[in-house]
Design a protein around this motif. Structure first.
Motif, short mmCIF file in Angstrom:
data_model
loop_
_atom_site.label_atom_id
_atom_site.label_comp_id
_atom_site.label_asym_id
_atom_site.label_seq_id
_atom_site.Cartn_x
_atom_site.Cartn_y
_atom_site.Cartn_z
N PHE A 140 9.14 39.76 16.94
CA PHE A 140 9.22 39.52 15.50
C PHE A 140 9.93 40.68 14.80
CE2 PHE A 140 7.94 39.75 11.12
CZ PHE A 140 7.81 38.44 10.71
N VAL A 141 9.51 41.90 15.12
CA VAL A 141 10.11 43.08 14.49
C VAL A 141 11.55 43.27 14.94
CG1 VAL A 141 9.97 45.60 14.30
CG2 VAL A 141 7.89 44.22 14.19
N VAL A 142 11.80 43.10 16.24
CA VAL A 142 13.15 43.28 16.76
C VAL A 142 14.10 42.24 16.16
CG1 VAL A 142 14.57 43.18 18.85
CG2 VAL A 142 12.38 44.38 18.89
N ALA A 143 13.62 41.03 15.99
CA ALA A 143 14.45 39.99 15.39
C ALA A 143 14.88 40.36 13.98
CB ALA A 143 13.69 38.65 15.37
N ARG A 144 13.97 40.95 13.21
CA ARG A 144 14.30 41.36 11.84
C ARG A 144 15.34 42.48 11.85
NH1 ARG A 144 11.29 40.16 7.62
NH2 ARG A 144 13.31 40.57 6.64
N ILE A 145 15.24 43.38 12.82
CA ILE A 145 16.23 44.46 12.93
C ILE A 145 17.60 43.88 13.27
CG2 ILE A 145 16.89 46.56 14.16
CD1 ILE A 145 13.88 47.02 14.70
N LEU A 146 17.63 42.96 14.22
CA LEU A 146 18.89 42.33 14.61
C LEU A 146 19.51 41.59 13.43
CD1 LEU A 146 17.88 40.98 18.14
CD2 LEU A 146 19.36 42.94 17.65
N ASP A 147 18.68 40.92 12.65
CA ASP A 147 19.19 40.24 11.45
C ASP A 147 19.87 41.23 10.51
OD1 ASP A 147 18.30 37.76 12.29
OD2 ASP A 147 16.46 37.81 11.10
N GLN A 148 19.25 42.39 10.34
CA GLN A 148 19.81 43.41 9.46
C GLN A 148 21.14 43.94 9.99
OE1 GLN A 148 18.83 45.03 6.45
NE2 GLN A 148 17.54 43.19 6.24
N LEU A 149 21.29 43.95 11.31
CA LEU A 149 22.53 44.43 11.93
C LEU A 149 23.60 43.34 12.01
CD1 LEU A 149 21.03 46.48 14.90
CD2 LEU A 149 22.19 47.42 12.88
N MET A 162 13.14 34.47 17.45
CA MET A 162 12.17 33.72 16.65
C MET A 162 12.90 32.99 15.54
SD MET A 162 10.38 36.43 14.07
CE MET A 162 10.03 35.06 12.99
N PRO A 163 12.39 31.83 15.12
CA PRO A 163 13.03 31.11 14.03
C PRO A 163 12.79 31.82 12.71
CG PRO A 163 10.99 30.01 14.64
CD PRO A 163 11.21 31.10 15.65
N ARG A 164 13.75 31.70 11.80
CA ARG A 164 13.54 32.24 10.46
C ARG A 164 12.60 31.32 9.69
NH1 ARG A 164 18.58 33.14 12.15
NH2 ARG A 164 19.36 35.28 12.07
N TRP A 165 12.08 31.85 8.61
CA TRP A 165 11.11 31.10 7.82
C TRP A 165 11.70 29.75 7.40
CZ3 TRP A 165 6.17 30.90 6.72
CH2 TRP A 165 5.75 30.15 5.61
N GLY A 166 10.99 28.68 7.69
CA GLY A 166 11.42 27.33 7.31
C GLY A 166 12.23 26.62 8.38
#
Length: 212
Positions: A184-193, A200-204
Motif C-alpha cells: 500500500f505504501v510503496v504503491a503510493r510512492i510509485l504513484d508520486q514518482l 493495489m487498485p486506486r480508490w474506486g
C-alpha cells in the motif's frame, strides 16, 4: 533521431527508521520498472535492515549492490550503490543527480538534517541538491508519536515543496498480510514518482465495474 525515452533515474536513500521492508519492496519495483536507481544506505539502516529482515548487508558498494539485487530478486533496471561519504557520486551534484529522490524510511534525524541543510553525508547532500534544484523529493517518515520538532521540520519542508508521505498504510483494500500493507505504501510512492504500478487498485477502481 533517437526517440527512445530516457530511463527513470531515482535516488533511494535508506535510513535508520523502522520500515526496511518498504525500502526493499520499493527498490524491487523500481528495478522492475527498468529504472536506474542510486542507493545510499546509512549505518543505522544497515542495523535496522538486519533486524527487520534476513538480509545482512556487506561492506563495500559493489558487494552491497549484489546483496540488494539478490534480496529483492530483480534483474531489471540498473542498481548503483553509493558510499555514505562518496562525494564524487552523481547524486552529490545538481548536474548529475537524478530527477527524483526518495528517503524511505526516513528517520526523524535525517528529516531534521535535511530541514536545516546540514549536508554532513551523501544522503543529506543528495536531498539538499534535490531541494536547491527544485526536483522531486519524497520523505517517508516512520515514527510515533511525533514531537513538535518533528512536525515543525515536516511543515518547513512541505512548504519548500517536499512530499511528506508517512508510512501509514490504509485498510480499505482489506489487506490479508503484512506484505499487502507494505505494498500500500510503496504503491503510493510509485504513484508520486509517476511509475505505473499494479500493487493495489486506486480508490474506486475495485468497484468501478460493479453496479446494483
Amino acid at each position: 533521431m533517437n526517440t527512445t525515452p530516457a530511463p527513470l533515474r531515482v535516488t533511494l536513500a535508506i535510513t535508520g527508521a523502522s520500515g526496511a521492508p518498504y525500502a526493499l519492496r520499493l527498490l524491487q519495483c523500481l528495478l522492475a520498472a527498468q529504472a536506474e536507481v542510486y542507493v545510499v544506505v546509512s549505518q543505522a539502516a544497515r542495523v535496522v535492515i538486519g533486524t527487520e529482515t534476513d538480509l545482512k548487508l556487506p561492506k563495500g558498494t559493489a558487494a552491497m549492490a549484489d546483496a540488494l539485487r539478490a534480496a529483492v530478486g530483480e534483474s531489471g533496471g540498473r542498481l548503483v550503490v553509493c558510499g555514505l561519504e562518496q562525494w564524487t557520486a552523481p547524486v552529490a551534484s545538481g548536474s548529475g543527480a537524478p530527477a527524483a529522490m526518495v528517503v524511505c524510511p526516513c528517520s526523524t534525524g535525517t528529516l531534521s538534517a535535511i530541514a536545516t541543510g546540514a549536508s554532513n553525508n551523501l544522503i543529506e547532500r543528495a536531498a539538499d541538491v534535490a531541494l536547491k534544484e527544485g526536483r522531486k523529493l519524497i520523505l517517508v517518515p516512520r515514527e510515533a508519536p511525533l514531537s513538535a520538532i518533528h512536525l515543525e521540520n515536516m511543515l518547513k519542508l512541505a512548504r519548500l515543496g517536499v512530499t511528506i508521505m508517512p508510512a501509514a498504510p490504509g485498510f480499505y483494500h482489506r489487506p490479508q498480510s503484512v506484505a499487502e500493507l507494505v505494498d500500500f505504501v510503496v504503491a503510493r510512492i510509485l504513484d508520486q514518482l509517476g511509475v505505473a504500478q499494479t500493487l493495489m487498485p486506486r480508490w474506486g477502481e475495485a468497484a468501478a465495474g460493479e453496479s446494483d
